[in-house]
Design an enzyme around this catalytic site. Structure first.
Site, PDB file in Angstrom:
ATOM      1  N   THR A  14       0.820  -1.215   0.000  1.00  0.00           N
ATOM      2  CA  THR A  14       0.000   0.000   0.000  1.00  0.00           C
ATOM      3  C   THR A  14       0.848   1.257   0.000  1.00  0.00           C
ATOM      4  OG1 THR A  14      -1.798  -1.142   1.147  1.00  0.00           O
ATOM      5  CG2 THR A  14      -1.785   1.257   1.245  1.00  0.00           C
ATOM      6  N   VAL A  15       1.737   1.385   0.951  1.00  0.00           N
ATOM      7  CA  VAL A  15       2.551   2.596   1.063  1.00  0.00           C
ATOM      8  C   VAL A  15       3.639   2.613  -0.007  1.00  0.00           C
ATOM      9  CG1 VAL A  15       4.089   3.929   2.550  1.00  0.00           C
ATOM     10  CG2 VAL A  15       2.061   2.823   3.519  1.00  0.00           C
ATOM     11  N   GLU A 130       9.894  10.345   9.257  1.00  0.00           N
ATOM     12  CA  GLU A 130       8.709  11.173   9.505  1.00  0.00           C
ATOM     13  C   GLU A 130       7.415  10.374   9.488  1.00  0.00           C
ATOM     14  OE1 GLU A 130       6.581  13.713  10.791  1.00  0.00           O
ATOM     15  OE2 GLU A 130       8.333  14.830  10.108  1.00  0.00           O
ATOM     16  N   GLY A 135       1.215   9.301  10.392  1.00  0.00           N
ATOM     17  CA  GLY A 135       0.985   9.284   8.953  1.00  0.00           C
ATOM     18  C   GLY A 135       1.341  10.564   8.225  1.00  0.00           C
ATOM     19  N   GLY A 188     -11.594  -1.737   7.063  1.00  0.00           N
ATOM     20  CA  GLY A 188     -10.154  -1.866   6.856  1.00  0.00           C
ATOM     21  C   GLY A 188      -9.305  -1.030   7.786  1.00  0.00           C
ATOM     22  N   LYS A 206       4.542   4.857  19.058  1.00  0.00           N
ATOM     23  CA  LYS A 206       4.688   6.219  18.547  1.00  0.00           C
ATOM     24  C   LYS A 206       5.086   7.188  19.650  1.00  0.00           C
ATOM     25  CE  LYS A 206       1.326   5.129  14.977  1.00  0.00           C
ATOM     26  NZ  LYS A 206      -0.091   5.241  14.544  1.00  0.00           N
TER      27      LYS A 206
END
Length: 413
Positions: A14-15, A130, A135, A188, A206
Site C-alpha cells: 500500500t505505502v 517522519e 501518517g 479496513g 509512537k
C-alpha cells in the site's frame, strides 16, 4: 546536468506503491526542489511473480535484497515493508553499505531506534522517519526543527486512527465497543487481530519516538504504562459528558516539576479542548512549549497517500542533503534536564468505574470523592483535584475497605 539520486525501495504494498506513484508523477517538481533527478532504481518484493502487471510495465522489481545493498549507485534505501527483525537487518546492512535510509517503521524504531540512530551517525548517513508517527502529519520534522529552540512542557497525541474511529462511533452514534470494532474491521481500519490497536501498543510505539524527539529521553515499551480501550463501556461516555469531558486514547509525555510522566491510556479530554474535536480515523498532536505556547497539528494518521507523502518528504530532504554534501549530521534531538519517571501530576478530574454490588452504599473519608449514579451493574466515582500518588492510595483504600473491583480509570489530561 543534474545529479541522479537512485533509490532502492523495500516493499511494494500500500505505502510502497504510493511512494513510487508520487515520485513518478512529480519528477519535474522534485528535480527543481532538490536539484537532482530522483529515480527508483530497484524495488524489493517477496516474490516478483506476484506482480505481473508491474513487471509488464517495466517496474524494476527484485526479490534479492543484496541487489540493492551491493549496488553502489543506489544512495537512498526506503523501507516501507514493515516487520521488525527483517527490516532491522536490511536497514543495518544498508547503512553499513554507505546508503542513507528513510523508513516508516514505528515498530522497528520503538524497539531498535537507539541502535539505528547511533549507527547512522557513526557511518555518516541520514536516517529519516517522519512517516513512522501520525501518517501524514509532519510532527517529527516540527519537533526537530520548529520546536528545537523551545523548552517543551507537554506533548499529547491522538496517534492511532483505529481507536479514534471506534471511540467516535461510541461517543456520537452510541455503538457498543464490539460493534465499533466490527465496523472498523469491515472498513479496513482494524486488523483481524486488533490487539496492537485496541490495547494501545501501536500508540505506545509512537509515543516512544515522540518522547525521544521532544525531550531527548529514551524510553522502552516496558517502561511505558499502557492501557487500551477494550475495557470501555458506553455508560462511561455519559458519565464523562456529565463532567464536561469526552474520552480519547491519549499518548502523553508531560513535564511535572522537572520529572517526565509518560503514559498511554484512555483519558478525559475537556469538551472544549482541540483534541476533543479530532474525530474518526484522524490523528492530532498537541504541543505545549514555554515560548510557543499551545499548538496542534491535525490530519490523516494513516492510509496510502498521507503516509507515502511523508515518506516522499523525507526522500526529498535526503536528496537535498546528498546534493549539498551534508548527510549524516544526526538528528537535532532536543535536550532537556527533565528526569524520566517519578512524576506526580495532579488531575483535575478522575472517573473511576467499579463492578457494582447490589445495595452497595459507599461513604468516603476523602472530600474529593463523589459517588455517581450507577448504570447496568456498574458503579462510578468522581475524584477531583487529586495527585497521581493520592489516586493510587484512594484506590487501594477503597479496594480494601469496600472490596471494590475497579474496571476502568480515566484521568483528565
Amino acid at each position: 546536468m543534474k545529479e541522479t539520486v537512485k533509490i532502492g525501495l523495500l516493499g511494494f504494498g500500500t505505502v510502497g506503491y504510493g511512494v513510487y506513484d508520487i515520485l513518478k508523477n512529480n519528477q519535474e517538481k522534485y528535480a527543481s526542489l532538490t536539484q537532482t533527478n530522483i529515480e527508483v532504481s530497484k524495488i524489493l518484493v517477496h516474490d516478483t511473480a506476484a506482480f505481473p502487471e508491474a513487471l509488464a510495465a517495466g517496474i524494476p522489481l527484485t526479490d534479492q535484497f543484496e541487489e540493492i545493498a551491493q549496488d553502489d549507485s543506489i544512495s537512498i534505501v526506503v523501507e516501507v515493508m514493515g516487520t521488525v527483525d527483517v527490516a532491522r537487518n536490511f536497514i543495518t546492512k544498508a547503512l553499513n553499505s554507505g546508503k542513507n535510509v528513510v523508513t516508516a517503521n514505528k515498530d522497528l524504531l520503538a524497539v531498535h531506534g537507539e541502535e539505528l540512530y547511533a549507527l547512522a551517525e557513526k557511518v555518516g548517513k541520514d536516517l529519516y522517519f517522519e512517516a513512522s508517527v501520525a501518517g501524514g502529519i509532519p510532527i517529527l520534522r516540527a519537533l526537530n526543527e520548529s520546536y528545537i529552540g523551545d523548552n517543551l512542557q507537554e506533548v499529547l497525541g491522538i496517534v492511532n486512527g483505529t481507536t479514534n474511529f471506534m471511540l467516535t462511533k461510541m461517543q456520537e452514534e452510541h455503538y457498543s465497543y464490539a460493534d465499533a470494532l466490527a465496523l472498523a474491521q469491515q472498513l479496513g481500519f482494524a486488523e483481524s487481530d486488533p490487539t496492537g490497536d485496541v490495547e494501545g501498543l501501536d500508540a505506545a510505539r509512537k509515543v516512544v519516538i515522540l518522547t525521544k524527539l521532544a525531550f531527548g529521553k529514551t524510553i522502552t515499551m516496558e517502561q511505558l504504562p499502557t492501557t487500551g480501550i477494550s475495557a470501555l463501556d458506553l455508560a462511561d461516555f455519559e458519565r464523562a459528558k456529565a463532567l464536561g469531558y469526552t474520552i480519547k486514547l491519549i499518548g502523553s509525555s508531560k513535564v511535572v516539576d522537572g520529572h517526565l510522566n509518560v503514559e498511554v491510556a484512555p483519558m478525559l479530554v475537556p469538551s472544549d479542548h482541540p483534541l476533543a474535536h479530532v474525530k474518526n480515523e484522524n490523528n492530532a498532536v498537541y504541543v505545549t512549549g514555554e515560548a510557543v505556547g499551545e499548538t496542534m497539528m491535525y490530519g490523516p494518521g494513516a492510509g496510502r497517500m498521507p503516509t507515502a507523502n511523508s515518506v516522499v518528504a523525507d526522500i526529498l530532504q535526503v536528496a537535498k542533503n546528498i546534493k549539498e554534501n551534508r548527510t549524516g549530521k544526526g538528528l537535532p534531538i532536543i535536550t532537556s534536564d527533565v528526569v524520566l519517571g517519578q512524576a506526580n501530576p495532579t488531575y483535575t478530574d478522575v472517573l473511576l468505574r467499579f463492578k457494582q454490588v447490589e445495595n452497595q452504599g459507599l461513604t468516603f473519608a476523602h472530600p474529593q470523592l463523589t459517588q455517581l449514579d450507577s448504570a447496568d451493574g456498574k458503579g462510578y466515582i468522581h475524584a477531583s483535584q487529586v495527585s497521581k500518588q493520592e489516586l493510587e492510595a484512594i484506590k487501594d483504600q477503597l479496594e480494601k475497605n469496600h472490596q471494590l473491583v475497579f474496571e476502568a480509570v480515566y484521568q483528565s489530561i
